[in-house]
Design a protein around this motif. Structure first.
Motif, short mmCIF file in Angstrom:
data_model
loop_
_atom_site.label_atom_id
_atom_site.label_comp_id
_atom_site.label_asym_id
_atom_site.label_seq_id
_atom_site.Cartn_x
_atom_site.Cartn_y
_atom_site.Cartn_z
N ASP A 122 5.41 27.88 -29.10
CA ASP A 122 4.64 26.65 -28.93
C ASP A 122 3.95 26.70 -27.57
OD1 ASP A 122 5.73 25.84 -31.32
OD2 ASP A 122 7.27 24.58 -30.43
N THR A 123 2.65 26.49 -27.56
CA THR A 123 1.89 26.60 -26.31
C THR A 123 1.53 25.26 -25.70
OG1 THR A 123 -0.19 26.73 -27.54
CG2 THR A 123 0.90 28.80 -27.01
N SER A 124 1.78 24.18 -26.42
CA SER A 124 1.39 22.86 -25.92
C SER A 124 2.14 22.45 -24.66
CB SER A 124 1.61 21.80 -27.01
OG SER A 124 2.97 21.76 -27.40
N VAL A 125 3.32 23.06 -24.44
CA VAL A 125 4.14 22.71 -23.28
C VAL A 125 3.89 23.63 -22.08
CG1 VAL A 125 5.95 21.73 -24.72
CG2 VAL A 125 6.05 24.14 -24.11
N LEU A 126 3.01 24.62 -22.24
CA LEU A 126 2.83 25.62 -21.19
C LEU A 126 1.88 25.14 -20.10
CD1 LEU A 126 2.48 28.91 -23.30
CD2 LEU A 126 4.53 28.01 -22.18
N GLU A 136 -0.17 26.49 -16.37
CA GLU A 136 -1.00 27.66 -16.09
C GLU A 136 -0.16 28.92 -15.93
OE1 GLU A 136 -4.38 29.06 -12.82
OE2 GLU A 136 -3.92 26.94 -13.10
N THR A 137 0.99 28.79 -15.24
CA THR A 137 1.87 29.95 -15.08
C THR A 137 2.45 30.39 -16.41
OG1 THR A 137 2.45 29.32 -12.81
CG2 THR A 137 3.96 30.81 -13.94
N GLY A 138 2.88 29.43 -17.22
CA GLY A 138 3.44 29.75 -18.53
C GLY A 138 2.43 30.42 -19.44
N ILE A 139 1.18 29.95 -19.38
CA ILE A 139 0.12 30.56 -20.18
C ILE A 139 -0.10 32.00 -19.76
CG2 ILE A 139 -2.37 30.51 -20.64
CD1 ILE A 139 -2.17 27.41 -20.30
N THR A 140 -0.14 32.24 -18.45
CA THR A 140 -0.36 33.59 -17.94
C THR A 140 0.77 34.52 -18.34
OG1 THR A 140 -1.54 32.66 -16.04
CG2 THR A 140 -0.81 34.94 -15.87
N LYS A 141 2.01 34.04 -18.18
CA LYS A 141 3.16 34.85 -18.56
C LYS A 141 3.15 35.19 -20.05
CE LYS A 141 7.24 33.82 -17.03
NZ LYS A 141 8.44 33.03 -16.66
N ALA A 142 2.79 34.22 -20.88
CA ALA A 142 2.75 34.45 -22.33
C ALA A 142 1.73 35.53 -22.67
CB ALA A 142 2.42 33.15 -23.05
N ALA A 143 0.58 35.49 -22.01
CA ALA A 143 -0.46 36.49 -22.28
C ALA A 143 -0.01 37.88 -21.82
CB ALA A 143 -1.76 36.10 -21.58
N VAL A 144 0.58 37.97 -20.64
CA VAL A 144 1.04 39.25 -20.11
C VAL A 144 2.14 39.83 -21.01
CG1 VAL A 144 2.22 40.40 -18.18
CG2 VAL A 144 0.40 38.74 -17.73
N GLU A 145 3.09 38.98 -21.42
CA GLU A 145 4.18 39.43 -22.27
C GLU A 145 3.65 39.96 -23.61
OE1 GLU A 145 6.77 36.07 -22.62
OE2 GLU A 145 7.01 35.92 -20.44
N THR A 146 2.64 39.28 -24.15
CA THR A 146 2.06 39.71 -25.44
C THR A 146 1.38 41.06 -25.30
OG1 THR A 146 1.76 37.43 -26.17
CG2 THR A 146 0.41 39.11 -27.23
N VAL A 147 0.62 41.24 -24.23
CA VAL A 147 -0.03 42.53 -23.99
C VAL A 147 1.02 43.63 -23.85
CG1 VAL A 147 -1.43 43.88 -22.39
CG2 VAL A 147 -2.11 41.54 -22.97
#
Length: 321
Positions: free
Chosen positions: A129-133, A135-146
């Motif tokens: 779920d991304t609604s709770v993220l 700016e830091t959480g968004i960045t971490k999610a993108a890095v983890e996915t890559v």
């Protein structure tokens, strides 16, 4: 091997154009249709298990037999047509550029100060779920996915195609797609998706570890912290429910000297997860770009390693002859 190299180059050049029909979307459609017909949440666990196993077998058969038929027909028409179709299949099974393109949408939105746009962009490439993220959480999610998909989307299919051509690659991607759609350990999929999840764990066991080692090696070559990548890989490479997912995440976190993972929300429920890496410095949007450098470097190194191994085997066989 020429077909695999051609497919690899095509992927780096063109990625996955949205207008082009894609076999992985087709596999996803088959999974969705079978799930609608087989999954009944009121079924007892044992029934859900065998129904999930039946889905897995059917999806794998469809995913391999259709391209096998197309390849056979193409080679019967003309050898060069068969080679072209095989190269095109290899191209469609790789997702290196697609992963970069989608993650860089998150990067660009963050750079533009559009946090909501970044949240929307990252929702397209993560399952949480991304609604709770923030700016830091968004960045971490993108890095983890890559980092994680450096194995699933690039290196693992490349390795399987090197072993068994695009047909083995399609088998791998069918299992991997099933795992991403029904392999969750929640109330709905705990039993129904168990076969897909277990087979995916088996298929990714070696590729994920090879990918972690390649990413560590690349971090040295790219001037990142290779020693720390190796240290975190050894320390945190198993810090995940999956026996495989933390391998490249750990190498990436160590190379960038940041901390990834931690608690996340899925389907409205908070899931407690261990952290990976050390918070030597704060996570920054630039880490998405750096993670993509690791992705590309690892993919190229994997291709070079495969070519070297195949070339060495060929030379040995020639000498024996």
């Amino acid at each position: 091997m020429i077909r695999l190299i051609t497919g690899f180059i095509l992927d780096l050049l063109f990625g996955d154009p949205y207008w082009m029909p894609h076999p992985i979307r087709g596999i996803g459609w088959v999974i969705q249709q079978l799930e609608q017909r087989l999954l009944r949440e009121e079924d007892p666990p044992g029934v859900q298990l065998w129904k999930g196993a039946a889905l897995a077998v059917l999806v794998c058969l469809v995913s391999v037999l259709i391209p096998a038929g197309l390849l056979l027909l193409s080679y019967r028409i003309h050898r060069y047509l068969g080679m072209a179709v095989e190269a095109f299949m290899c191209y469609q099974l790789l997702a290196t550029k697609c992963l970069k393109v989608e993650s860089m949408k998150v990067y660009q939105a963050l750079k533009d100060g559009d946090v909501e746009g970044a949240r929307t962009a990252v929702s397209m490439i993560v399952g949480r779920d991304t609604s709770v993220l923030d700016e830091t959480g968004i960045t971490k999610a993108a890095v983890e996915t890559v980092a994680e998909n450096a194995s699933d989307g690039s290196i693992a299919p490349l390795l399987y195609m090197a072993l068994g051509g695009p047909l083995l690659g399609f088998f791998y991607k069918a299992v991997n797609t099933m795992d991403s759609m029904i392999g969750y350990k929640n109330e709905k999929y705990l039993y129904f998706g168990r076969t897909a999840a277990r087979v995916d764990d088996i298929l990714n066991y070696l590729p994920s570890r090879i990918s972690g080692l390649l990413m560590t090696a690349v971090s040295f070559l790219l001037g990142m912290d290779g020693k720390n990548a190796w240290r975190i890989l050894r320390r945190d490479g198993r810090k995940h429910d999956s026996p495989n997912s933390a391998q490249t995440e750990a190498a990436c976190a160590g190379a960038l000297k940041i901390q990834l993972a931690g608690d996340a929300w899925y389907f409205g429920h908070k899931k407690e997860k261990p952290v990976i890496g050390d918070p030597v410095r704060p996570v920054d949007a630039e880490d998405i770009r750096l993670a993509n450098r690791l992705l590309y470097g690892s993919a190229v190194l994997a291709l070079l390693a495969v070519c070297a191994v195949r070339g060495g085997m060929y030379c040995i066989m020639r000498i024996k002859i």
